[in-house]
Design an enzyme around this catalytic site. Structure first.
Site, PDB file in Angstrom:
ATOM      1  N   LYS A  20     -22.795 -12.784 -13.330  1.00 49.19           N
ATOM      2  CA  LYS A  20     -21.356 -12.651 -13.600  1.00 49.19           C
ATOM      3  C   LYS A  20     -20.753 -14.162 -13.671  1.00 49.19           C
ATOM      4  CE  LYS A  20     -17.397 -10.971 -10.730  1.00 49.19           C
ATOM      5  NZ  LYS A  20     -16.880 -10.472  -9.558  1.00 49.19           N
ATOM      6  N   SER A  54     -13.338  -7.483 -11.561  1.00 49.50           N
ATOM      7  CA  SER A  54     -13.896  -8.611 -11.934  1.00 49.50           C
ATOM      8  C   SER A  54     -15.224  -8.464 -12.162  1.00 49.50           C
ATOM      9  CB  SER A  54     -13.496  -9.812 -11.155  1.00 49.50           C
ATOM     10  OG  SER A  54     -14.181  -9.496  -9.865  1.00 49.50           O
ATOM     11  N   SER A  76     -14.356  -5.323  -6.328  1.00 47.94           N
ATOM     12  CA  SER A  76     -14.697  -5.784  -7.703  1.00 47.94           C
ATOM     13  C   SER A  76     -16.419  -5.152  -8.067  1.00 47.94           C
ATOM     14  CB  SER A  76     -14.758  -7.381  -7.830  1.00 47.94           C
ATOM     15  OG  SER A  76     -13.398  -7.819  -7.834  1.00 47.94           O
TER      16      SER A  76
END
Length: 277
Positions: free
Chosen positions: A76, A153, A177
Site C-alpha cells: 500500500k 484507503s 480502510s
C-alpha cells in the site's frame, strides 16, 4: 500458466505450485505485471511500479516451502517504509519519497516470501472515505462497475486482489480502510487487533493505537497464513497480543455452534458494484 489459471488460485494454492516447481516466481511475476498494466488503465489502482527490478528479484528468489515464497505482492502507498519501492501517501508533497531502511513489517513480508513489485493507490494522506487523489490522477475505480466507489484507503489493494493481479496485498485500517474496500470489491478483509502486526521500528502506533496493518485477500486461509507469517511481538512495541496455536491451524477447528452470517443488503452510504467489467 496463463492469467485465468493464475487468477483461479489463491495464494496458498499458488505457493503449493511454487514449492513443487510446477511454476516459477518469474513466471508468476510476469503474469502479475501484465495484469497490472491492463487493469490499471481501467481502474487506476497502482501508484508506483518496479517492472524492471521485480522480475530480476523473482528470478533470483529461493523457494521456502510453507510460506508464500515467490508470490507477487503489492504494498500500500502508505507510510510503510520499504527500500524496494518509493511512496507518496497519495500526496504530491511526498511524491517519490524513499526509505533508507525497511520497516519491521516490510522485512516480515519479504521473509514470508512475497515479492513486492508495486504500490497500490490511496487517498491523500490516507485520510478520506474514498480513494481518489490528484497525485494519482483521479479515483481508483471499482472493477465491478467503473462508476462506483472502491472504498477507503486500501482500495487500490482491494481492486488489485479483486481483478486477480495478486491473490494477496498489503492493507492498513484505522476506521475501516481494509474492511470497507474489501466489502466494496467482494474480497476478504480483516483488521488485525492492536499489537498483532508490528508497526515499528520508526513508530510504535498509529492513530493512538487504533490503526493496524494487515492484508487483503480472496480467501480466509490466505489471510490466516499471512497473519501467522507477519504477526507476532516486536521488541520495543507499546502493545503485544497473546500468542496462540496459529490462525491457519485454527481454520480446522469445528464450530461449537451453527455459524450465522448477517447480510446487509441496503447500503447507507456509497453504492458498490454488481458487475465485473
Amino acid at each position: 500458466m496463463n492469467f485465468e489459471e493464475f487468477r483461479s488460485r489463491d495464494g496458498v494454492g499458488l505457493a503449493h505450485l511454487l514449492a513443487s516447481n510446477a511454476v516459477s516466481p518469474l513466471e508468476l511475476m510476469r503474469i502479475a505485471i501484465d495484469a497490472a498494466v491492463r487493469f490499471n488503465k481501467r481502474t487506476n489502482m497502482m501508484s508506483y511500479a518496479d517492472f524492471e527490478g521485480a522480475p530480476d528479484r523473482a528470478s533470483r528468489h529461493q523457494i521456502v516451502p510453507g510460506k508464500f515464497s515467490g508470490l507477487p505482492f503489492l504494498l500500500k502507498d502508505s507510510a510503510l517504509a520499504s527500500v524496494d519501492l518509493p511512496l507518496s501517501l497519495g500526496s504530491s508533497l511526498f511524491k517519490g519519497s524513499r526509505a533508507q531502511s525497511d520497516s519491521t513489517l516490510a522485512t516480515r513480508f519479504r521473509r514470508a516470501g512475497f515479492i513486492s513489485f508495486a504500490r497500490s493507490t490511496v487517498p491523500e494522506m490516507c485520510m478520506a472515505p474514498t480513494t481518489e487523489a490528484r497525485r494519482n490522477g483521479g479515483p481508483t475505480r471499482n472493477p465491478f462497475d467503473l462508476e462506483r466507489s472502491s472504498g477507503r484507503s486500501s482500495a487500490g489493494a482491494a481492486v488489485a486482489v479483486a481483478c486477480g493481479i495478486v491473490p494477496i496485498a498489503h492493507g492498513s485500517d484505522g476506521g475501516g480502510s481494509i474492511r470497507t474496500p474489501a466489502s466494496c470489491c467482494g474480497v476478504f478483509g480483516l483488521k488485525p487487533t492492536r499489537g498483532r502486526v508490528p508497526m515499528g521500528p520508526f513508530k510504535g502506533e498509529g492513530w493512538g493505537g487504533l490503526a493496524s496493518d494487515g492484508v487483503i485477500s480472496r480467501t480466509v486461509r490466505d489471510t490466516a497464513r499471512a497473519l501467522d507469517l507477519i504477526g507476532g511481538f516486536e521488541r520495543g512495541a507499546p502493545y503485544a497480543c497473546p500468542e496462540g496455536s496459529g490462525f491457519e491451524a485454527a481454520l480446522g477447528t469445528p464450530f461449537e455452534q451453527p455459524l450465522r452470517i448477517a447480510l446487509w443488503q441496503d447500503p447507507w452510504g456509497l453504492p458498490v458494484g454488481s458487475h465485473l467489467s
